[in-house]
Design a protein around this motif. Structure first.
Motif, PDB file in Angstrom:
ATOM      1  N   GLY A 179     -20.727 -24.743 -17.138  1.00 21.03           N
ATOM      2  CA  GLY A 179     -20.585 -24.873 -15.685  1.00 21.03           C
ATOM      3  C   GLY A 179     -19.818 -23.672 -15.164  1.00 21.03           C
ATOM      4  O   GLY A 179     -20.375 -22.805 -14.511  1.00 21.03           O
ATOM      5  N   HIS A 180     -18.544 -23.566 -15.534  1.00 14.96           N
ATOM      6  CA  HIS A 180     -17.770 -22.376 -15.156  1.00 14.96           C
ATOM      7  C   HIS A 180     -18.440 -21.130 -15.742  1.00 14.96           C
ATOM      8  O   HIS A 180     -18.555 -20.100 -15.063  1.00 14.96           O
ATOM      9  CB  HIS A 180     -16.337 -22.520 -15.635  1.00 14.96           C
ATOM     10  CG  HIS A 180     -15.494 -21.312 -15.384  1.00 14.96           C
ATOM     11  ND1 HIS A 180     -15.192 -20.865 -14.114  1.00 14.96           N
ATOM     12  CD2 HIS A 180     -14.927 -20.419 -16.240  1.00 14.96           C
ATOM     13  CE1 HIS A 180     -14.467 -19.761 -14.200  1.00 14.96           C
ATOM     14  NE2 HIS A 180     -14.291 -19.470 -15.470  1.00 14.96           N
ATOM     15  N   THR A 181     -18.844 -21.221 -17.001  1.00 14.00           N
ATOM     16  CA  THR A 181     -19.681 -20.201 -17.641  1.00 14.00           C
ATOM     17  C   THR A 181     -20.788 -20.926 -18.402  1.00 14.00           C
ATOM     18  O   THR A 181     -20.700 -22.140 -18.620  1.00 14.00           O
ATOM     19  CB  THR A 181     -18.868 -19.339 -18.640  1.00 14.00           C
ATOM     20  OG1 THR A 181     -18.382 -20.208 -19.671  1.00 14.00           O
ATOM     21  CG2 THR A 181     -17.716 -18.607 -17.977  1.00 14.00           C
ATOM     22  N   GLY A 219      -9.919 -25.069 -19.985  1.00 14.28           N
ATOM     23  CA  GLY A 219     -10.137 -23.686 -19.559  1.00 14.28           C
ATOM     24  C   GLY A 219     -10.174 -23.575 -18.046  1.00 14.28           C
ATOM     25  O   GLY A 219      -9.266 -24.039 -17.347  1.00 14.28           O
ATOM     26  N   ASP A 220     -11.248 -22.992 -17.522  1.00 13.88           N
ATOM     27  CA  ASP A 220     -11.367 -22.798 -16.069  1.00 13.88           C
ATOM     28  C   ASP A 220     -12.324 -23.801 -15.437  1.00 13.88           C
ATOM     29  O   ASP A 220     -12.888 -23.544 -14.369  1.00 13.88           O
ATOM     30  CB  ASP A 220     -11.848 -21.372 -15.764  1.00 13.88           C
ATOM     31  CG  ASP A 220     -10.745 -20.347 -15.979  1.00 13.88           C
ATOM     32  OD1 ASP A 220      -9.602 -20.750 -16.299  1.00 13.88           O
ATOM     33  OD2 ASP A 220     -11.027 -19.140 -15.842  1.00 13.88           O
ATOM     34  N   MET A 221     -12.491 -24.943 -16.038  1.00 16.69           N
ATOM     35  CA  MET A 221     -13.294 -26.002 -15.412  1.00 16.69           C
ATOM     36  C   MET A 221     -12.678 -26.390 -14.068  1.00 16.69           C
ATOM     37  O   MET A 221     -13.366 -26.794 -13.132  1.00 16.69           O
ATOM     38  CB  MET A 221     -13.327 -27.213 -16.352  1.00 16.69           C
ATOM     39  CG  MET A 221     -14.008 -28.424 -15.816  1.00 16.69           C
ATOM     40  SD  MET A 221     -13.857 -29.802 -16.975  1.00 16.69           S
ATOM     41  CE  MET A 221     -15.438 -29.737 -17.773  1.00 16.69           C
ATOM     42  N   THR A 245     -12.128 -21.088 -24.842  1.00 21.67           N
ATOM     43  CA  THR A 245     -12.789 -22.021 -23.914  1.00 21.67           C
ATOM     44  C   THR A 245     -13.978 -21.374 -23.216  1.00 21.67           C
ATOM     45  O   THR A 245     -14.939 -22.055 -22.887  1.00 21.67           O
ATOM     46  CB  THR A 245     -11.814 -22.550 -22.835  1.00 21.67           C
ATOM     47  OG1 THR A 245     -11.281 -21.441 -22.082  1.00 21.67           O
ATOM     48  CG2 THR A 245     -10.695 -23.360 -23.455  1.00 21.67           C
ATOM     49  N   HIS A 246     -13.889 -20.050 -22.993  1.00 16.45           N
ATOM     50  CA  HIS A 246     -15.037 -19.343 -22.410  1.00 16.45           C
ATOM     51  C   HIS A 246     -14.821 -17.843 -22.547  1.00 16.45           C
ATOM     52  O   HIS A 246     -13.729 -17.383 -22.883  1.00 16.45           O
ATOM     53  CB  HIS A 246     -15.270 -19.761 -20.960  1.00 16.45           C
ATOM     54  CG  HIS A 246     -14.162 -19.446 -20.013  1.00 16.45           C
ATOM     55  ND1 HIS A 246     -12.939 -20.078 -20.034  1.00 16.45           N
ATOM     56  CD2 HIS A 246     -14.092 -18.551 -18.987  1.00 16.45           C
ATOM     57  CE1 HIS A 246     -12.177 -19.599 -19.086  1.00 16.45           C
ATOM     58  NE2 HIS A 246     -12.842 -18.671 -18.425  1.00 16.45           N
ATOM     59  N   GLY A 247     -15.872 -17.085 -22.239  1.00 16.74           N
ATOM     60  CA  GLY A 247     -15.877 -15.669 -22.580  1.00 16.74           C
ATOM     61  C   GLY A 247     -15.338 -14.733 -21.524  1.00 16.74           C
ATOM     62  O   GLY A 247     -15.559 -13.518 -21.621  1.00 16.74           O
ATOM     63  N   HIS A 248     -14.602 -15.220 -20.523  1.00 12.95           N
ATOM     64  CA  HIS A 248     -14.032 -14.315 -19.519  1.00 12.95           C
ATOM     65  C   HIS A 248     -12.873 -13.511 -20.110  1.00 12.95           C
ATOM     66  O   HIS A 248     -12.152 -13.991 -20.983  1.00 12.95           O
ATOM     67  CB  HIS A 248     -13.570 -15.102 -18.289  1.00 12.95           C
ATOM     68  CG  HIS A 248     -14.713 -15.506 -17.396  1.00 12.95           C
ATOM     69  ND1 HIS A 248     -14.608 -16.521 -16.468  1.00 12.95           N
ATOM     70  CD2 HIS A 248     -15.978 -15.001 -17.292  1.00 12.95           C
ATOM     71  CE1 HIS A 248     -15.783 -16.625 -15.833  1.00 12.95           C
ATOM     72  NE2 HIS A 248     -16.614 -15.726 -16.319  1.00 12.95           N
ATOM     73  N   SER A 249     -12.660 -12.316 -19.543  1.00 11.91           N
ATOM     74  CA  SER A 249     -11.732 -11.355 -20.135  1.00 11.91           C
ATOM     75  C   SER A 249     -10.288 -11.846 -20.207  1.00 11.91           C
ATOM     76  O   SER A 249      -9.548 -11.435 -21.102  1.00 11.91           O
ATOM     77  CB  SER A 249     -11.775 -10.043 -19.337  1.00 11.91           C
ATOM     78  OG  SER A 249     -11.446 -10.285 -17.986  1.00 11.91           O
ATOM     79  N   ASP A 250      -9.872 -12.724 -19.290  1.00 12.42           N
ATOM     80  CA  ASP A 250      -8.482 -13.189 -19.306  1.00 12.42           C
ATOM     81  C   ASP A 250      -8.251 -14.314 -20.311  1.00 12.42           C
ATOM     82  O   ASP A 250      -7.122 -14.803 -20.457  1.00 12.42           O
ATOM     83  CB  ASP A 250      -8.014 -13.606 -17.897  1.00 12.42           C
ATOM     84  CG  ASP A 250      -8.960 -14.544 -17.201  1.00 12.42           C
ATOM     85  OD1 ASP A 250     -10.128 -14.664 -17.633  1.00 12.42           O
ATOM     86  OD2 ASP A 250      -8.560 -15.179 -16.205  1.00 12.42           O
ATOM     87  N   HIS A 251      -9.284 -14.757 -21.001  1.00 15.63           N
ATOM     88  CA  HIS A 251      -9.167 -15.801 -22.028  1.00 15.63           C
ATOM     89  C   HIS A 251      -9.626 -15.293 -23.393  1.00 15.63           C
ATOM     90  O   HIS A 251      -9.130 -15.740 -24.419  1.00 15.63           O
ATOM     91  CB  HIS A 251     -10.019 -17.026 -21.643  1.00 15.63           C
ATOM     92  CG  HIS A 251      -9.598 -17.634 -20.346  1.00 15.63           C
ATOM     93  ND1 HIS A 251      -8.842 -18.783 -20.268  1.00 15.63           N
ATOM     94  CD2 HIS A 251      -9.806 -17.235 -19.064  1.00 15.63           C
ATOM     95  CE1 HIS A 251      -8.604 -19.060 -18.995  1.00 15.63           C
ATOM     96  NE2 HIS A 251      -9.180 -18.139 -18.242  1.00 15.63           N
ATOM     97  N   ALA A 252     -10.613 -14.388 -23.366  1.00 16.07           N
ATOM     98  CA  ALA A 252     -11.232 -13.918 -24.609  1.00 16.07           C
ATOM     99  C   ALA A 252     -10.847 -12.481 -24.946  1.00 16.07           C
ATOM    100  O   ALA A 252     -11.151 -12.001 -26.036  1.00 16.07           O
ATOM    101  CB  ALA A 252     -12.754 -14.015 -24.489  1.00 16.07           C
TER     102      ALA A 252
HETATM  103 ZN   LIG Z   1     -12.910 -17.979 -16.299  1.00 18.10          ZN
END
Ligand SMILES: [Zn+2]
Length: 254
Positions: free
Chosen positions: A167-169, A185-187, A80-87
């Motif tokens: 938006g979030h990223t 994701g983190d929307m 969903t996005h490139g933040h470390s806790d998801h990717a």
């Molecule tokens: Zn995030």
């Protein structure tokens, strides 16, 4: 879901109508990990939404095995996005080969660098969280599919689409199933303390690359017949909770 049901559900998605109950989509399994949720979509070719952090591999593998799915069975990992806790867990899964990693175009620089972009706190809690010594780095990866336009999921036997909703990223994605369920994701955030309390209560995420744009994406998503939102932290939340959490009128009501 058979081919006729998938076609009908996709037609409903494209014209903004709610899919009939008999056209319900695939089973979804929530996989709670160290700091985030991943989701298994049990389609004819299983698909994972998000991959957790770099230390979540054993827990993710065990959760998939409990569902009779091996990492090697996955057809795709949609990030969903490139933040470390998801990717952060993507590179280890990708190393097994044979699966397609899907990422939004705006987050490709993060994936290539293996590092979070700037985290912009939106409130006091977020500013305090930013003081925690959380490691923003992860093993870099290159997605096989970069989303630059709506991506049809029929290639995995799923009636649905992947949409760009930055938006979030800069490259945030939403996975929208034709039966009215969405992985966002983190929307938005479910509850507080990362979803530990009141997880079914929708609210603002702690960090936003562009908070105003994220809010407009939530409104845009609500123009569609989405009834269930699966979140990166906490959740799931329903439509009423999103409307109330963001103080919005329902754009589908006259
Ligand atoms: Zn995030």
């Amino acid at each position: 879901m058979n081919r006729l049901a998938r076609c009908l559900a996709l037609l409903c998605l494209l014209c903004g109508a709610a899919a009939p109950a008999w056209a319900a989509g695939p089973e979804v399994v929530t996989i709670p990990l160290g700091f985030s949720n991943a989701y298994l979509i049990k389609a004819p070719r299983p698909v994972l939404v998000d991959a957790g952090g770099k230390h979540d591999g054993p827990a993710l593998q065990a959760a998939l095995q409990a569902e009779g799915v091996a990492l090697s069975d996955l057809a795709a990992v949609i990030v969903t996005h490139g933040h470390s806790d998801h990717a952060g867990g993507v590179a280890a899964i990708q190393a097994l080969g044979g699966k397609v990693v899907v990422l939004g175009q705006g987050d490709v620089p993060m994936a290539h660098a293996g590092r979070n972009g700037e985290l912009v706190p939106v409130n006091l809690t977020a500013r305090l969280l930013k003081l925690l010594p959380l490691d923003p780095r992860y093993t870099p990866f290159a997605p096989e599919v970069v989303v630059v336009a709506p991506l049809d999921l029929s290639r995995f036997g799923i009636a649905g689409q992947v949409l760009q909703m930055p938006g979030h990223t800069p490259g945030s994605l939403v996975v929208l199933l034709a039966d009215g369920r969405a992985f966002v994701g983190d929307m938005m955030l479910g509850g507080c303390l990362g979803g530990a309390l009141f997880p079914s209560r929708a609210g603002e995420q702690y960090f936003q690359f562009d908070q105003a744009r994220n809010r407009s994406q939530i409104v845009e998503l609500l123009r569609r017949p989405v009834h269930t939102f699966y979140l990166g932290h906490g959740g799931p939340v329903n439509r009423a909770s999103v409307l109330s959490g963001f103080d919005l009128a329902d754009p589908r009501q006259p």
